[in-house]
Design a protein around this motif. Structure first.
Motif, short mmCIF file in Angstrom:
data_model
loop_
_atom_site.label_atom_id
_atom_site.label_comp_id
_atom_site.label_asym_id
_atom_site.label_seq_id
_atom_site.Cartn_x
_atom_site.Cartn_y
_atom_site.Cartn_z
N GLU A 46 -10.47 -7.56 -4.53
CA GLU A 46 -9.28 -6.68 -4.20
C GLU A 46 -9.53 -5.13 -3.85
OE1 GLU A 46 -5.83 -4.36 -7.15
OE2 GLU A 46 -7.59 -5.22 -7.98
N LEU A 47 -8.90 -4.72 -2.56
CA LEU A 47 -9.02 -3.62 -2.27
C LEU A 47 -8.58 -2.51 -2.79
CD1 LEU A 47 -10.08 -1.53 0.15
CD2 LEU A 47 -7.79 -1.99 1.27
N VAL A 48 -9.38 -1.61 -3.60
CA VAL A 48 -9.19 -0.61 -4.60
C VAL A 48 -8.42 0.52 -3.91
CG1 VAL A 48 -9.68 0.69 -6.58
CG2 VAL A 48 -10.34 -1.45 -6.55
N ALA A 49 -9.43 1.30 -2.91
CA ALA A 49 -8.97 2.59 -2.43
C ALA A 49 -9.80 2.72 -1.02
CB ALA A 49 -9.30 3.87 -3.39
N THR A 50 -9.07 3.34 -0.12
CA THR A 50 -9.70 3.73 1.04
C THR A 50 -9.76 5.22 1.37
OG1 THR A 50 -7.84 3.45 2.49
CG2 THR A 50 -9.29 1.49 2.03
N ILE A 51 -10.55 5.77 2.12
CA ILE A 51 -10.60 7.17 2.73
C ILE A 51 -10.87 7.37 4.13
CG2 ILE A 51 -13.06 7.67 1.80
CD1 ILE A 51 -12.00 10.55 0.79
N THR A 52 -10.08 8.20 4.86
CA THR A 52 -10.61 8.31 6.21
C THR A 52 -11.77 9.02 6.33
OG1 THR A 52 -9.21 9.90 6.40
CG2 THR A 52 -8.30 8.08 6.87
N TRP A 53 -12.44 9.06 7.50
CA TRP A 53 -13.70 9.85 7.98
C TRP A 53 -13.77 11.22 7.56
CZ3 TRP A 53 -11.46 6.53 11.50
CH2 TRP A 53 -10.75 7.01 12.56
N SER A 54 -12.62 11.99 7.52
CA SER A 54 -12.51 13.32 7.22
C SER A 54 -12.24 13.48 5.92
CB SER A 54 -11.56 14.09 8.07
OG SER A 54 -10.23 13.62 7.76
N GLY A 55 -11.72 12.57 5.03
CA GLY A 55 -11.47 12.80 3.82
C GLY A 55 -9.91 13.06 3.65
N GLY A 56 -9.13 13.12 4.71
CA GLY A 56 -7.87 13.75 4.89
C GLY A 56 -6.82 12.72 4.37
N SER A 57 -7.17 11.57 4.58
CA SER A 57 -6.10 10.45 4.14
C SER A 57 -6.83 9.57 3.12
CB SER A 57 -5.68 9.99 5.30
OG SER A 57 -4.49 8.92 4.85
N THR A 58 -6.24 9.23 2.25
CA THR A 58 -6.42 8.04 1.00
C THR A 58 -5.48 7.04 0.94
OG1 THR A 58 -5.58 9.82 -0.79
CG2 THR A 58 -8.17 9.83 -0.08
N SER A 59 -5.50 5.94 0.42
CA SER A 59 -4.74 4.98 0.05
C SER A 59 -5.37 4.30 -1.16
CB SER A 59 -4.47 3.99 1.19
OG SER A 59 -5.70 3.29 1.44
N TYR A 60 -4.36 3.62 -1.84
CA TYR A 60 -4.88 3.09 -3.33
C TYR A 60 -3.97 1.94 -3.35
CZ TYR A 60 -6.81 7.77 -4.31
OH TYR A 60 -7.44 8.76 -3.83
N ALA A 61 -4.53 0.88 -4.14
CA ALA A 61 -3.74 -0.25 -4.66
C ALA A 61 -2.79 0.35 -5.67
CB ALA A 61 -4.75 -1.31 -5.21
N ASP A 62 -1.89 -0.51 -5.78
CA ASP A 62 -0.47 0.02 -6.62
C ASP A 62 -1.22 0.08 -8.12
OD1 ASP A 62 2.13 -1.68 -5.02
OD2 ASP A 62 1.28 0.35 -4.73
N SER A 63 -2.00 -1.06 -8.40
CA SER A 63 -2.49 -1.38 -9.84
C SER A 63 -3.38 0.09 -10.20
CB SER A 63 -3.61 -2.25 -9.94
OG SER A 63 -4.57 -2.02 -9.12
N VAL A 64 -3.78 1.01 -9.31
CA VAL A 64 -4.67 2.19 -9.47
C VAL A 64 -4.05 3.58 -9.24
CG1 VAL A 64 -6.69 0.52 -9.43
CG2 VAL A 64 -6.03 2.28 -7.60
N LYS A 65 -2.96 3.47 -8.56
CA LYS A 65 -2.42 4.69 -8.16
C LYS A 65 -2.17 5.70 -9.21
CE LYS A 65 0.01 3.38 -3.93
NZ LYS A 65 1.27 3.12 -3.21
N GLY A 66 -2.25 6.87 -9.17
CA GLY A 66 -2.27 7.96 -10.23
C GLY A 66 -3.29 7.94 -11.35
N ARG A 67 -4.31 6.97 -11.22
CA ARG A 67 -5.62 6.85 -12.20
C ARG A 67 -6.88 6.88 -11.61
NH1 ARG A 67 -6.72 2.55 -14.94
NH2 ARG A 67 -5.67 0.76 -13.23
N PHE A 68 -6.79 6.46 -10.24
CA PHE A 68 -8.10 6.46 -9.55
C PHE A 68 -8.05 7.43 -8.36
CE2 PHE A 68 -9.91 2.07 -10.42
CZ PHE A 68 -9.43 2.20 -11.82
#
Length: 122
Positions: A46-68
Motif C-alpha cells: 500500500e502506498l502510504v505517503a508521498t512527498i515532492t522533491w522540494s517537500g512542498g506537496s505531500t499526499s497520504y492514503a486515507d487510512s493515515v491522513k491526519g495521523r502520519f
C-alpha cells in the motif's frame, strides 16, 4: 552504490508514535519524489505517503491522513515518516522508495529500501 536504508521501526502499543527515517544514497535525490509504502502479512503493498522533491506537496492514503506526516531533508538525503496515534491496523513492513528524477506523477519507483517492521499491539 544506490541504497535506501530505513530505520525507526519497532514494537509499540496502540496510541503510541514512531518516526521512521530513510537515508537515501541515490543520485539526484533532491529531484525525486519519495514515497513510503507498507505491506502487512497477506495483504498487497500500500502506498502510504508521498512527498515532492522540494517537500512542498505531500499526499497520504486515507487510512493515515491526519495521523502520519511525511517530510524530507534534502541536505541530509533523508525522508521521514512521523506516525502518531498508531493502531494495530498499522502493523506492517514499511518501505521507502525513490521515483525517477523530475517525474511529478510516478507510475513506478526506481529504488527501494529493505523495509523496517512496525508492530502495534492492542
Amino acid at each position: 552504490q544506490v541504497q535506501l536504508v530505513e530505520s525507526g521501526g519497532g514494537l509499540v502499543q496502540a496510541g503510541a508514535s514512531l518516526r521512521l527515517s530513510c537515508a537515501a544514497s541515490v543520485p539526484t535525490f533532491s529531484t525525486r519524489i519519495m514515497g513510503w509504502f507498507r505491506q502487512a502479512p497477506g495483504k498487497e503493498r500500500e502506498l502510504v505517503a508521498t512527498i515532492t522533491w522540494s517537500g512542498g506537496s505531500t499526499s497520504y492514503a486515507d487510512s493515515v491522513k491526519g495521523r502520519f506526516t511525511i517530510s524530507r531533508d534534502n541536505a541530509k538525503n533523508t525522508v521521514y515518516l512521523q506516525m502518531n496515534s498508531l493502531t494495530p491496523a498499522d502493523t506492517a513492513v514499511y518501505y521507502c522508495a525513490a521515483a525517477a528524477p523530475l517525474v511529478l506523477r510516478p507510475s513506478r519507483y526506481d529504488y527501494w529500501g529493505q523495509g523496517t517492521q512496525v508492530t502495534v499491539s492492542s
